[in-house]
Design a protein around this motif. Structure first.
Motif, PDB file in Angstrom:
ATOM      1  N   ASP B  75      36.177  65.937  31.172  1.00  0.00           N
ATOM      2  CA  ASP B  75      36.528  65.329  30.793  1.00  0.00           C
ATOM      3  C   ASP B  75      36.096  64.175  31.414  1.00  0.00           C
ATOM      4  N   ALA B  76      35.147  64.336  31.903  1.00  0.00           N
ATOM      5  CA  ALA B  76      34.245  63.577  33.125  1.00  0.00           C
ATOM      6  C   ALA B  76      32.851  62.929  31.776  1.00  0.00           C
ATOM      7  N   ALA B  78      32.650  63.771  28.734  1.00  0.00           N
ATOM      8  CA  ALA B  78      32.943  62.951  27.802  1.00  0.00           C
ATOM      9  C   ALA B  78      33.308  61.595  27.732  1.00  0.00           C
ATOM     10  N   ASP B  79      33.806  61.179  29.060  1.00  0.00           N
ATOM     11  CA  ASP B  79      33.467  59.626  28.697  1.00  0.00           C
ATOM     12  C   ASP B  79      32.775  59.068  29.754  1.00  0.00           C
ATOM     13  N   GLY B  80      31.676  59.869  30.121  1.00  0.00           N
ATOM     14  CA  GLY B  80      30.116  58.995  30.865  1.00  0.00           C
ATOM     15  C   GLY B  80      30.326  59.057  32.439  1.00  0.00           C
ATOM     16  N   ARG B  81      31.246  59.536  32.943  1.00  0.00           N
ATOM     17  CA  ARG B  81      31.036  59.949  34.205  1.00  0.00           C
ATOM     18  C   ARG B  81      30.214  60.682  34.968  1.00  0.00           C
ATOM     19  N   LEU B  82      30.086  61.781  34.039  1.00  0.00           N
ATOM     20  CA  LEU B  82      29.116  63.038  34.825  1.00  0.00           C
ATOM     21  C   LEU B  82      28.201  62.838  34.085  1.00  0.00           C
ATOM     22  N   THR B  83      27.167  62.369  34.296  1.00  0.00           N
ATOM     23  CA  THR B  83      25.690  62.493  33.039  1.00  0.00           C
ATOM     24  C   THR B  83      24.748  63.421  34.303  1.00  0.00           C
ATOM     25  N   ARG B  84      23.636  63.796  33.230  1.00  0.00           N
ATOM     26  CA  ARG B  84      22.402  64.895  34.044  1.00  0.00           C
ATOM     27  C   ARG B  84      21.746  64.538  35.222  1.00  0.00           C
ATOM     28  N   ASP B  85      21.922  63.584  36.090  1.00  0.00           N
ATOM     29  CA  ASP B  85      21.347  63.423  36.952  1.00  0.00           C
ATOM     30  C   ASP B  85      21.775  62.850  37.711  1.00  0.00           C
ATOM     31  N   ARG B  86      23.434  63.552  37.517  1.00  0.00           N
ATOM     32  CA  ARG B  86      24.168  63.598  38.935  1.00  0.00           C
ATOM     33  C   ARG B  86      24.300  64.568  39.468  1.00  0.00           C
ATOM     34  N   ILE B  87      25.000  65.425  40.775  1.00  0.00           N
ATOM     35  CA  ILE B  87      24.689  66.231  41.659  1.00  0.00           C
ATOM     36  C   ILE B  87      26.485  65.902  41.231  1.00  0.00           C
ATOM     37  N   ILE B  88      27.274  67.408  41.091  1.00  0.00           N
ATOM     38  CA  ILE B  88      28.767  67.518  41.266  1.00  0.00           C
ATOM     39  C   ILE B  88      29.100  68.200  42.559  1.00  0.00           C
ATOM     40  N   ILE B  89      29.687  67.051  43.021  1.00  0.00           N
ATOM     41  CA  ILE B  89      30.248  67.269  44.533  1.00  0.00           C
ATOM     42  C   ILE B  89      31.517  67.105  44.619  1.00  0.00           C
ATOM     43  N   ASP B  90      32.104  68.339  45.544  1.00  0.00           N
ATOM     44  CA  ASP B  90      34.135  68.244  46.406  1.00  0.00           C
ATOM     45  C   ASP B  90      33.983  68.604  47.834  1.00  0.00           C
ATOM     46  N   SER B  91      35.256  68.497  47.957  1.00  0.00           N
ATOM     47  CA  SER B  91      35.571  69.604  49.666  1.00  0.00           C
ATOM     48  C   SER B  91      36.053  70.233  48.607  1.00  0.00           C
ATOM     49  N   ASP B 159      25.584  57.084  44.049  1.00  0.00           N
ATOM     50  CA  ASP B 159      24.643  56.788  42.482  1.00  0.00           C
ATOM     51  C   ASP B 159      24.294  58.497  41.887  1.00  0.00           C
ATOM     52  N   ARG B 160      24.199  58.839  43.515  1.00  0.00           N
ATOM     53  CA  ARG B 160      23.728  60.328  43.660  1.00  0.00           C
ATOM     54  C   ARG B 160      24.622  60.950  42.813  1.00  0.00           C
ATOM     55  N   TYR B 161      25.872  60.655  43.443  1.00  0.00           N
ATOM     56  CA  TYR B 161      26.997  62.278  42.913  1.00  0.00           C
ATOM     57  C   TYR B 161      27.984  62.286  41.632  1.00  0.00           C
ATOM     58  N   PHE B 162      28.455  62.889  40.957  1.00  0.00           N
ATOM     59  CA  PHE B 162      29.733  62.673  40.923  1.00  0.00           C
ATOM     60  C   PHE B 162      30.642  63.849  41.529  1.00  0.00           C
ATOM     61  N   TYR B 163      31.786  62.932  41.882  1.00  0.00           N
ATOM     62  CA  TYR B 163      32.773  63.606  42.993  1.00  0.00           C
ATOM     63  C   TYR B 163      34.186  63.242  41.935  1.00  0.00           C
ATOM     64  N   PRO B 164      34.398  64.674  41.631  1.00  0.00           N
ATOM     65  CA  PRO B 164      36.168  64.418  40.533  1.00  0.00           C
ATOM     66  C   PRO B 164      36.719  64.188  41.338  1.00  0.00           C
ATOM     67  N   ASP B 165      37.032  64.426  42.482  1.00  0.00           N
ATOM     68  CA  ASP B 165      37.842  64.723  43.717  1.00  0.00           C
ATOM     69  C   ASP B 165      39.295  65.177  42.996  1.00  0.00           C
ATOM     70  N   GLN B 166      39.587  66.102  43.273  1.00  0.00           N
ATOM     71  CA  GLN B 166      40.380  67.193  42.424  1.00  0.00           C
ATOM     72  C   GLN B 166      42.227  66.897  42.792  1.00  0.00           C
ATOM     73  N   TYR B 167      41.808  66.299  44.077  1.00  0.00           N
ATOM     74  CA  TYR B 167      43.090  65.911  45.146  1.00  0.00           C
ATOM     75  C   TYR B 167      43.871  64.683  44.324  1.00  0.00           C
ATOM     76  N   SER B 168      42.623  63.574  43.119  1.00  0.00           N
ATOM     77  CA  SER B 168      43.034  62.535  42.695  1.00  0.00           C
ATOM     78  C   SER B 168      42.520  61.955  41.525  1.00  0.00           C
ATOM     79  N   ASN B 169      42.113  63.388  41.272  1.00  0.00           N
ATOM     80  CA  ASN B 169      42.198  63.355  40.036  1.00  0.00           C
ATOM     81  C   ASN B 169      43.237  64.139  38.681  1.00  0.00           C
TER      82      ASN B 169
END
Lengths: 90, 333
Positions: B75-76, B78-91, B159-169
């Motif tokens: 989903d991210a 598809a709508d551009g929140r996740l791009t190739r330059d970003r690191i996926i980060i979450d707790s 700007d370095r990260y894409f933070y999906p935040d599984q608790y709020s997503n």
């Protein structure tokens, strides 16, 4: 005096304190002292037979007391004791 | 009563296995996520009640968390929140971390995870094996400590990260609305009376719950949704959250689809985890044990009242995920 590190779910018993001091020579004694100072500890940590509940991990320094002498594990002056629960959610 | 098969049935089983294998060729490990089997727990059923469990351990990452991780990333993208330059980060308490690591590796994204220091060694090793970077938060503060730490890391360098935040997503419950819930309806259809699931992020129960609430049986009845949570702040049900003492996930809105919240004692769930091995040959984690223990309670209530029922629940992961690695095994990270 042992330094006892308190996990978040038990900090309401210690009025928010993350570390408390207790004077005890074994882990068993320590739990009795905690119960006296902060009622509610014993039921949380021990089962009806007086053994540490299976899902509670108590560490003396870096060692789990299950691999030491359980409740008889001796405590030295200034030893750090940690109560570590399971991990919640996600 | 144990299942026994006459020769003709055995032959049919073999034919079905071959047919299934033919359907199961796919392009990517990600195609293996979802579509998990439902297994009947006959030996735990009281008379008149069917008990079914969704084998989420059959996902390639070994847990139910593959579904939300994939959905949140897709989903991210598809709508551009996740791009190739970003690191996926979450707790994560571990399983979502394994899922992010797998999906990230398959799609070519870097992954960084914040976990409490006391997550099982198996989960630290699996995520590290995928090349994921691990950061540990205090073992005394559980998953809420990990949430606070990841928020700090992201705030320092957004700007370095894409933070999906599984608790709020919302993509988290959406994975279960589109997948798990729809699959359960397709398999059990109008027989289904109850769905039972534990609450961690609450993604499973919210997503499946919403899907099942849309389903109406021919008799006009709707499916009853039961959420399971630990009965005390200090508990041993890894993966589940005691809401009253935790940071409440934003996606947890029980009024929308949950009919009942069932508090589960750790001991009861652990005993059911043991019983599942002996009674059904299923070696699962404690959160799955909690789900089945709660389902058995619901089933027994129905049986006592003389009612029939069909209950579905979820086996979140396998028991071996909680093993401590042996000394001579490979260590990653």
């Amino acid at each position: 005096m042992a330094q006892v590190r308190i996990p978040t779910p038990l900090r309401r018993l210690t009025h928010g304190q993350e570390v408390v001091q207790a004077d005890a020579s074994t882990v068993g004694e320590l739990i009795a002292v905690l119960e006296q100072n902060y009622p509610g500890f014993k039921d949380r940590l021990l089962d009806e037979k007086g053994q540490v509940r299976r899902f509670i991990n108590i560490f003396v320094g870096e060692e789990d007391i299950r691999y030491l002498q359980a409740l008889d594990t001796p405590l030295q002056q200034g030893t750090e004791v940690s109560i570590v629960p399971a991990i919640a959610g996600g | 009563m144990r299942a026994s098969y006459p020769p003709a049935a055995l032959q049919l089983r073999e034919e079905m296995a071959v047919r299934r294998a033919r359907l199961l060729t796919c392009d990517s490990v990600l195609d293996l996520i979802g579509g998990t089997p439902l297994i009947r727990l006959r030996n735990l059923e009281p008379p008149g009640v069917e008990l079914w469990a969704k084998c989420e351990f059959a996902n390639p990452g070994g847990s139910v968390k593959d579904r939300p991780a994939l959905q949140m990333i897709r989903d991210a993208e598809a709508d551009g929140r996740l791009t190739r330059d970003r690191i996926i980060i979450d707790s994560t308490s571990g399983n979502t971390g394994v899922a992010y690591s797998l999906v990230g590796a398959a799609l070519g994204y870097r992954v960084k995870l914040v976990m409490p220091a006391n997550v099982s060694a198996a989960r630290k090793q699996i995520t590290a094996a995928y090349g994921t970077e691990l950061v540990f938060s205090s073992e005394l503060e559980g998953s809420d400590g990990a949430i606070r730490l990841v928020q700090k890391i992201v705030a320092a360098d957004p700007d370095r990260y894409f933070y999906p935040d599984q608790y709020s997503n919302e993509s988290n419950p959406r994975a279960h609305y589109l997948g798990t819930g729809a699959e359960i309806v397709a398999a059990l259809g109008d027989r289904l009376t109850h769905f039972v699931a534990g609450v961690g992020t609450s993604g499973t129960v919210m997503g499946v719950g919403r899907r099942l609430k849309e389903h109406r049986r021919p008799d006009g009845g709707r499916v009853t949704v039961v959420a399971v949570e630990p009965d005390d702040a200090l508990h041993g049900l890894e993966g589940l959250k005691h809401m009253a003492s935790s940071i409440v996930p934003r996606i947890w809105r029980p009024a929308e689809c949950v009919d009942q919240i069932l508090p589960m004692p750790t001991e009861e769930a652990w005993e059911m985890t043991e019983r599942l091995k002996e009674a059904e040959g299923l070696f699962v984690g404690h959160s799955a044990g909690a789900n089945v223990a709660a389902s058995v309670r619901v089933a027994q209530d129905l049986a006592r009242r003389g009612e029939r029922g069909c209950i579905a629940t979820v086996l979140c992961d396998r028991g071996d995920r909680y093993f401590v690695p042996l000394r001579w095994e490979t260590c990653y990270g």
